[in-house]
Design an enzyme around this catalytic site. Sequence first.
Site, PDB file in Angstrom:
ATOM      1  N   TYR A 248      -2.255  28.677   2.352  1.00  0.00           N
ATOM      2  CA  TYR A 248      -2.499  30.095   2.080  1.00  0.00           C
ATOM      3  C   TYR A 248      -3.655  30.668   2.883  1.00  0.00           C
ATOM      4  CZ  TYR A 248       0.273  29.234  -2.148  1.00  0.00           C
ATOM      5  OH  TYR A 248       1.259  28.896  -3.014  1.00  0.00           O
TER       6      TYR A 248
ATOM      7  N   ASP B 260      -1.320  -1.437   5.167  1.00  0.00           N
ATOM      8  CA  ASP B 260      -1.383  -0.968   6.546  1.00  0.00           C
ATOM      9  C   ASP B 260      -2.341  -1.863   7.314  1.00  0.00           C
ATOM     10  OD1 ASP B 260       0.213   1.043   5.699  1.00  0.00           O
ATOM     11  OD2 ASP B 260      -1.262   2.649   5.887  1.00  0.00           O
TER      12      ASP B 260
ATOM     13  N   ASP C 234      -4.810  -1.455   8.971  1.00  0.00           N
ATOM     14  CA  ASP C 234      -5.989  -0.682   9.359  1.00  0.00           C
ATOM     15  C   ASP C 234      -7.152  -1.025   8.433  1.00  0.00           C
ATOM     16  OD1 ASP C 234      -5.463   0.560   6.966  1.00  0.00           O
ATOM     17  OD2 ASP C 234      -4.690   2.407   7.845  1.00  0.00           O
TER      18      ASP C 234
ATOM     19  N   GLU D  48       0.863  -1.180   0.000  1.00  0.00           N
ATOM     20  CA  GLU D  48       0.000   0.000   0.000  1.00  0.00           C
ATOM     21  C   GLU D  48       0.901   1.231   0.000  1.00  0.00           C
ATOM     22  OE1 GLU D  48      -2.758   0.052   3.233  1.00  0.00           O
ATOM     23  OE2 GLU D  48      -3.314   2.140   2.917  1.00  0.00           O
TER      24      GLU D  48
END
Length: 949
Positions: A556, A296, A298, A219
């Site tokens: 910004y 991962d 998860d 991943e």
Amino acid sequence: MMKRVYDIAGSTNKRVKVVLNGKTLPVRCFQDYVGMYLNQGGGDFKHEPVYERCSDRWERRRELDGRFVPAGELCEFDQHNQDPPRGPPWTSLRLRPAAPSRGGSCNFSCTAGSIFAVEGRRMPSNAMCCSVLQETLTTKQSKFGSTCELSEAMMKKVMKSGVVEMILDWVRAKQKVDMSRQLRGVTKNTTRVMGIPKLEDANDAGGRNSADCTLILTEGDSAKSLAVAGLSVIGRDKYGVFPLKGKVLNVRDANFKQVTGNTEIQNLLKIVGLDLKRQYDSVHGLRYGSIMVMTDQDHDGSHIKGLLINLIHFWWPSLAKMDGFLKQFITPIVKVWKDGKKDGERREETSFFTMDEYEKWKQQTGNARAWKSKYYKGLGTSTMKEAKEYFRDIEQHEKRFRWIGDRDGESIDLAFNKKRADDRKNWINAYEDGTNVDHSKSVVGYSDFIHKELVQFAKYDVSRSVPSVVDGFKPSQRKVIFCAFKKKLRNDIKVAQFVGYISEQSAYHHGEASLENTIVNLAQTFVGSNNANLLVPSGQFGTRLQGGKDHAAARYIYTRLHGATRSFFHPDDDHVLDYLNEEGLSIEPKWYCPVLPTVLMNGADGIGVGWSTFIPNHNPRDLIRNLRRMLRGMPMEEMHPWYKGFTGQILPSQKESGKYEVTGVAHKLSDTTVEVTELPVKTWTQSYKEFLEELMPQDGKKPSDDDDAGGHTIEEFREHHTESTVHFVLTLTPAKMREAEKAGFEKTFKLKTSIATSNMVLFDAGGKISKYSSALDILKEFCQVRHQMYLRRKGYLEARLTREKEILSNKARFILMVVKGELELRKKKKQDLLRELRQLGFTPMSQLDAIMKGKGGAGQSDAPPADGTARAAGAADDEPADDGERDEKKSEYDYLLGIRRRKQTMFASSGSKNGSPSGGARTRKAHSREGVEEGKTAKRLCLFCSFLF
DNA sequence: AACCATGCTAC
DNA sequence: AAGCGTAGCATGGTT
């Protein structure tokens, strides 16, 4: 001519004997005739012929050949060059699969290559044929004079015959052939793969030992580095690594263009040497013998694993069934250890692969505090050293996927078939919390993976995409607001900076881009976004020109809390909310409880697995009016969507209930000009402009071309917008103007859209997902929760004031006793003093604190609120607290004894020139929360004392 | 009927 | 840094 005679013999209405050149033909009726075709191929047909005589004029018989005929191999019709003509008698038979949810419908004509269908007919008297040979009937359907309606029984027989499955198989096979044709050349070179720079190819891949090779799919790029580090342990001869770029295409129901245009899939096929045309009995011919997914640890990682399983299963079911072709590499999510003597040494280190395992361990190990722990969120957490450890101990980390039976295929289909969203609702519902794949085994069944692991992603995905009915927030939005409160965001902060703060303070574990968008979304103000933005857009946060997509980058732009936000989310509620806890960090509550249903005010939309939601914006004044009606026991009034700043109309649809028609504004200025001053909600100015350009004369035609020839509607348009208003002036020819007026401006200029309230899905206060049928339903549910919370808030406030009152009366009595000399503080041991105070009946601090017990918090979480304003009773809002000190060092009566130290000052200042008692107390800098409280109390006491003297 | 775009939090 | 690809669902518009 011989065939013609057979044709005639077979298609006459009654049984007739036909003799050709002295030989009696074996064909006496239509069924005999069809039989000849069937026998031609050897007669090994899977399916029973289905026969029906519809009328004298019609007779049908379909022979279904179950054999798979690859494209290019011609079937009987083609051999005789007799594609079924598409004239009237051949109108296609439309087949609908019995289970409508499992597939679309298939037109018979698309199956002409594989299904042998014969239809008999008598030539109508008025028939027209196209050639001398009269092979093709050209009579138009309308002139044919009769139609052939197939009976239900016939259709049932056809459906039962297995033709549906066969057609679907065939269509799928054909699609694959087409796609692989498109991808041709991709799989040609088996020895060396070129043009994929990110691939770390196994040295043996594509060679004699390719069956022993494993391709590790990771991943993302950083995980790839981890895997490559691991290769230094297991060598690069048998292992290759290729990084995936996020979510993989769901190939089930993906169309031709999507598949062929997807570089990830192309690369994957190229690397593994997979061929869409083939089904594999073995891995022979592939460049790799297995694929190992390393994501991962998860939920989103589970999703990626699932998408890859889906890909292999859908295109090469035989490979999915092959034990060990698909594998996963799991990594720890938590590690625990005890520190050794040497620096960095770890003893008795244990790894956990799911949070549930870890939690279980914590409960079993009574003394979990003796252990140190570390969470591994994402593969990036692991060091190169750890990566090597994982690969050295590959037995523990590599898990093979195993096909057990048909249920596996069904499970994968359930999870990834686009049409089965409703099934997925039940799927998620059936998941029992705490159920996990057994990682002690080296094998994982596909069904287990789907129902114990992937389903957790599904559940999590819904919970992050669908808001709560109470506060209208999704978790990420709630984290933003929580952190804005915690940081007391009264002054501008750069959005990019705020993102960092949120990640840290509220345990946000996902990408920053997502969070940036969430913040921007909460601060947008243009028509169609928020009715009341909770954050202030300081900088370019997007406009209605592009639906907010024109916002500047997060570095910004700045934001802060809107002044009204704390009016919606009253600070006193902070003390009675149910705060979540992550790894000891108190984070946002499970929901906030605004004073009016913000979910209706600002609307919501989201997309999750099985569920999605859309809730339009409403007028806060309507909401308030209805809340008041509710409080007064009056029935509530129906509510309609409302968007702040929108100058068009939103009216209930006459045709459908729960639907609204949204119209912009257009006026006729003159015989040739129309001005458009408002667009329907969520029609953005720029896309509308593109639409208008399509109405203009296209390239090569001048605006001055005459009216009718052009095909265009408007001659030109001018724009006078601001960033927040719309103003187009369209120029039409007088003729087009008349047409436009006749059809209506709304129709001609596409100024009418609709809003549906048919998909209002939210999580209720208990965390259960439910669908609401009207805004009032949502409001009612909100009111119930709000009412409970008011009771709880009141309980809290009463307790807090009671405690404060008790402290003050104790202090007053204490001071009076000291002043009157009834209590001698000097020359006494502290222990004796404390005993004396207890005997005199002063309330000990623990008893005062007990007043608050159960009042500050919603009961389910015992963690203190993390918000600065949400501390325990008596805390001053502007001072940081340092809790935990008092219990150990201070006694039960320090709140009284502490006064003694300042007694002189107090009395002195009370007698000062201006009579102000505050001087002494004010100069004392309060460091602790106790100090602040005492400071305040002292002021009151000084006042009190000045009255006494 | 089939296909595509939209919205939004994720990768 | 900007832009683009993917998932997931319901809906409306276009082909």
